[in-house]
Design a protein around this motif. Structure first.
Motif, PDB file in Angstrom:
ATOM      1  N   ALA A  32       0.804  -1.225   0.000  1.00 48.20           N
ATOM      2  CA  ALA A  32       0.000   0.000   0.000  1.00 48.20           C
ATOM      3  C   ALA A  32       0.834   1.271   0.000  1.00 48.20           C
ATOM      4  N   ALA A  33       2.120   1.159   0.241  1.00 45.44           N
ATOM      5  CA  ALA A  33       2.972   2.346   0.355  1.00 45.44           C
ATOM      6  C   ALA A  33       3.129   3.053  -0.988  1.00 45.44           C
ATOM      7  N   GLN A  34       3.365   4.353  -0.931  1.00 45.74           N
ATOM      8  CA  GLN A  34       3.600   5.129  -2.145  1.00 45.74           C
ATOM      9  C   GLN A  34       4.826   4.614  -2.877  1.00 45.74           C
ATOM     10  N   ASP A  35       5.844   4.207  -2.117  1.00 49.53           N
ATOM     11  CA  ASP A  35       7.048   3.594  -2.673  1.00 49.53           C
ATOM     12  C   ASP A  35       7.249   2.257  -1.960  1.00 49.53           C
ATOM     13  N   PRO A  36       6.656   1.158  -2.496  1.00 49.85           N
ATOM     14  CA  PRO A  36       6.726  -0.135  -1.801  1.00 49.85           C
ATOM     15  C   PRO A  36       8.154  -0.604  -1.512  1.00 49.85           C
ATOM     16  N   GLY A  37       9.058  -0.371  -2.454  1.00 53.28           N
ATOM     17  CA  GLY A  37      10.436  -0.799  -2.235  1.00 53.28           C
ATOM     18  C   GLY A  37      11.068  -0.106  -1.045  1.00 53.28           C
ATOM     19  N   ALA A  38      10.841   1.207  -0.938  1.00 51.22           N
ATOM     20  CA  ALA A  38      11.391   1.967   0.185  1.00 51.22           C
ATOM     21  C   ALA A  38      10.772   1.525   1.509  1.00 51.22           C
ATOM     22  N   GLU A  39       9.455   1.241   1.488  1.00 53.05           N
ATOM     23  CA  GLU A  39       8.795   0.780   2.720  1.00 53.05           C
ATOM     24  C   GLU A  39       9.320  -0.597   3.121  1.00 53.05           C
TER      25      GLU A  39
END
Length: 575
Positions: free
Chosen positions: A365-372
């Motif tokens: 669900a994160a705006q940037d899944p990789g960063a999350e």
């Protein structure tokens, strides 16, 4: 006992199917898995496999006629209901109607759903207050294994299943309709216990659709609270949960799924994340272990108590998923607990899964899944680091099934105690990840480097008994959750004087923190490639998991050679 070739036909390789696979292997049989994809493909796999018996531990699809009508081998359905019960909502109705006794029945597949002859049944007491997933993974799973063992024994003996006869007084079950949202509905003016029961009965899937904060959401993870207010009003936020007033008291709601628009898919997430900006003016109740260590609050996902020289830290995160923020809260609680004047630190799970590692739904669900994902893996590493650097002797109590980073989190302790019949999945590879949580330190320390490599590459479940035999677990406690909690605390109190653990106490005195740090750095270098650069399709696999996509086929690792040979020979003949 005669060794059987058994097909486990299932909609997913879930906890119960894994447990059946493990126990049948332990008993000397050769189970092979077929995941239900498309009817003709499933029939092709099974008809030419040479299987003696087909057992369906978890099957949401109808058994194809070509299979149930084949007299060469019976197809046995494991149904989560008493004899005579029929329908897909068995557990939902049992919880909703507050039944005191329920059961599991093994019945032969026939044309009419759940109406076949009975092979075995096992009943159990049904305590009030259980949510559906807790019931399924506990008492239903235990009863299902009793039935599966009985089916195998009876098959070997040549038993003929007993036709279902509703005229017999002992047949108490009946055909029940599939439960609809109208059957689950409630008003926020209803009493909190009734609302909780509605949500408990829909736990996992499908949730209960209700109005909240001006929108429509499916509700999950409900906990009672004594506060009161205007029914339907959100009274407070704590951690990931929101407190909603009911007719008498209130409930903490831990997870929500927004009602989707046409052609849209949604998935469940922590309630605070879903409601986000709608909570700007809602009071935040900010207690924690550090500020209120011995709190009497009803809802405490992280809680602490002391017994003798043992500090017991319990964490209970919905479905065993641990988000970045949850990991940060747990790490802070560990730092506080480590500063206490105790000699043993017991870190244990709650009533559901122990831990399954990072929170894939929050990541998706994160705006940037990789960063999350990158933030999440470092946060759960921090939890393990607190355990590995504790002055106290650290004991982990594995109360439920665990997977990936959850297994490695448990292994970060000096001693691991497990509840009987749990299932561990000590691997990351199937999610496209190298893995972290100090696994390159903790797993080889427990089982040796060669076996550690084998376990992480095989992508197969491990039973509690196997984990004990391999050295991942030091002792196995009672299966009953309440009995296990008592046993766990008693064993934690004894580890300082038990001569069995003298080598563990001595090992702790010479722990190599520099080596531990190097393991973390090397793991994170690999995880950076997986999470930020997606070298092994982690993003696709995460999406597939979160949206519960149907499998394309059965992974080769779950198919035994005998099942594969028959299909290959058939293909060669056709060509």
């Amino acid at each position: 006992m005669q060794s059987l070739k058994i097909i486990l036909l299932a909609s997913a390789f879930n906890g119960l199917t894994q447990r059946a696979w493990l126990e049948l292997r332990q008993a000397g049989h050769s189970p092979s898995v077929v995941l239900f994809t498309e009817a003709s493909a499933v029939c092709e796999q099974i008809e030419h496999s040479g299987a003696d018996l087909v057992i369906c531990p978890f099957l949401k699809d109808r058994v194809p006629q070509a299979l149930w009508s084949d007299s060469r081998r019976p197809v046995v359905i494991i149904h989560p209901g008493i004899v005579g019960d029929r329908g897909a909502s068995a557990l939902d109705w049992a919880i909703t109607n507050e039944l005191s006794v329920w059961g599991v029945t093994a019945l032969q597949a026939v044309e009419e759903m759940d109406a076949g002859p009975v092979w075995a049944t096992c009943e159990f007491n049904l305590p009030a207050g259980l949510r559906k997933s807790e019931l399924y993974n506990g008492r239903v799973s235990d009863a299902a294994m009793v039935c599966i063992r009985e089916v195998v024994e009876k098959f070997i003996e040549g038993f003929q299943p007993v036709e279902l006869d509703y005229t017999r007084p002992s047949v108490r079950g009946r055909l029940q309709p599939n439960m609809r949202q109208a059957d689950r509905s409630f008003s926020w003016h209803d009493c909190a216990r009734f609302i909780k029961r509605c949500i408990d009965a829909a736990d996992g899937q499908p949730g209960v659709l209700a109005s909240l904060a001006g929108g429509q959401y499916y509700l999950y993870d409900a906990h009672l609270d004594s506060r009161s207010g205007m029914p339907g009003q959100i009274l407070a936020v704590h951690g990931d949960a929101v407190l909603v007033a009911a007719g008498d008291q209130s409930l903490w709601i831990g997870a929500l799924r927004r009602k989707p628009q046409p052609a849209e898919e949604t998935f469940k997430r922590p309630a605070r994340h879903v409601l986000a900006g709608l909570l700007n003016h809602v009071p935040v109740l900010d207690w924690s272990i550090a500020t209120q260590p011995f709190s009497d609050e009803a809802y405490q996902p992280i809680r602490y108590r002391e017994s003798g020289h043992v500090g017991e830290l319990t964490f209970e995160f919905y479905n065993g998923a641990m988000s970045t923020e949850q990991c940060q809260r747990l790490a802070a609680a560990l730092r506080w607990a480590k500063a206490r004047d105790t000699r043993v630190l017991l870190i244990r799970g709650g009533r559901g899964s122990f831990s399954n590692g990072v929170h894939l739904n929050v990541i998706q669900a994160a705006q940037d899944p990789g960063a999350e994902a990158w933030a999440n893996i470092q946060a759960i590493d921090d939890v393990c680091a607190e355990m590995l650097s504790a002055r106290q002797l650290v004991v982990s109590g594995v109360t439920g099934n665990a997977g990936a980073g959850g297994v490695m989190l448990a292994l970060a302790a000096d001693i691991v105690f497990a509840r009987a019949d749990i299932v561990l999945n000590p691997q990351y590879k199937s999610m496209g990840l190298y893995g972290s949580e100090y696994w390159t330190y903790s797993l080889p320390r427990a089982v040796g480097p060669a076996l550690a490599e084998q376990l992480t590459q095989a992508c197969l479940p491990v039973s509690a008994i196997e984990a004990w035999q391999l050295g991942m677990v030091q002792e196995i406690g009672p299966r009953c959750p309440d009995q296990f909690s008592l046993w766990l605390l008693q064993r934690a109190n004894s580890v300082l004087s038990d001569p069995t653990y003298a080598p563990v106490r001595e090992r702790k005195s010479r722990i190599d923190q520099a080596l531990i740090h190097r393991c973390r750095e090397a793991e994170l270098q690999q995880m950076q490639q997986d999470m930020l650069h997606d070298r092994n399709r982690f993003a696709d696999r995460c999406e597939h998991f979160v949206y519960k996509r149907r499998v394309c086929g059965t992974p080769a690792r779950l198919v035994e050679d005998w099942a594969r040979v028959g299909l290959v020979e058939r293909t060669e003949l056709a060509s």
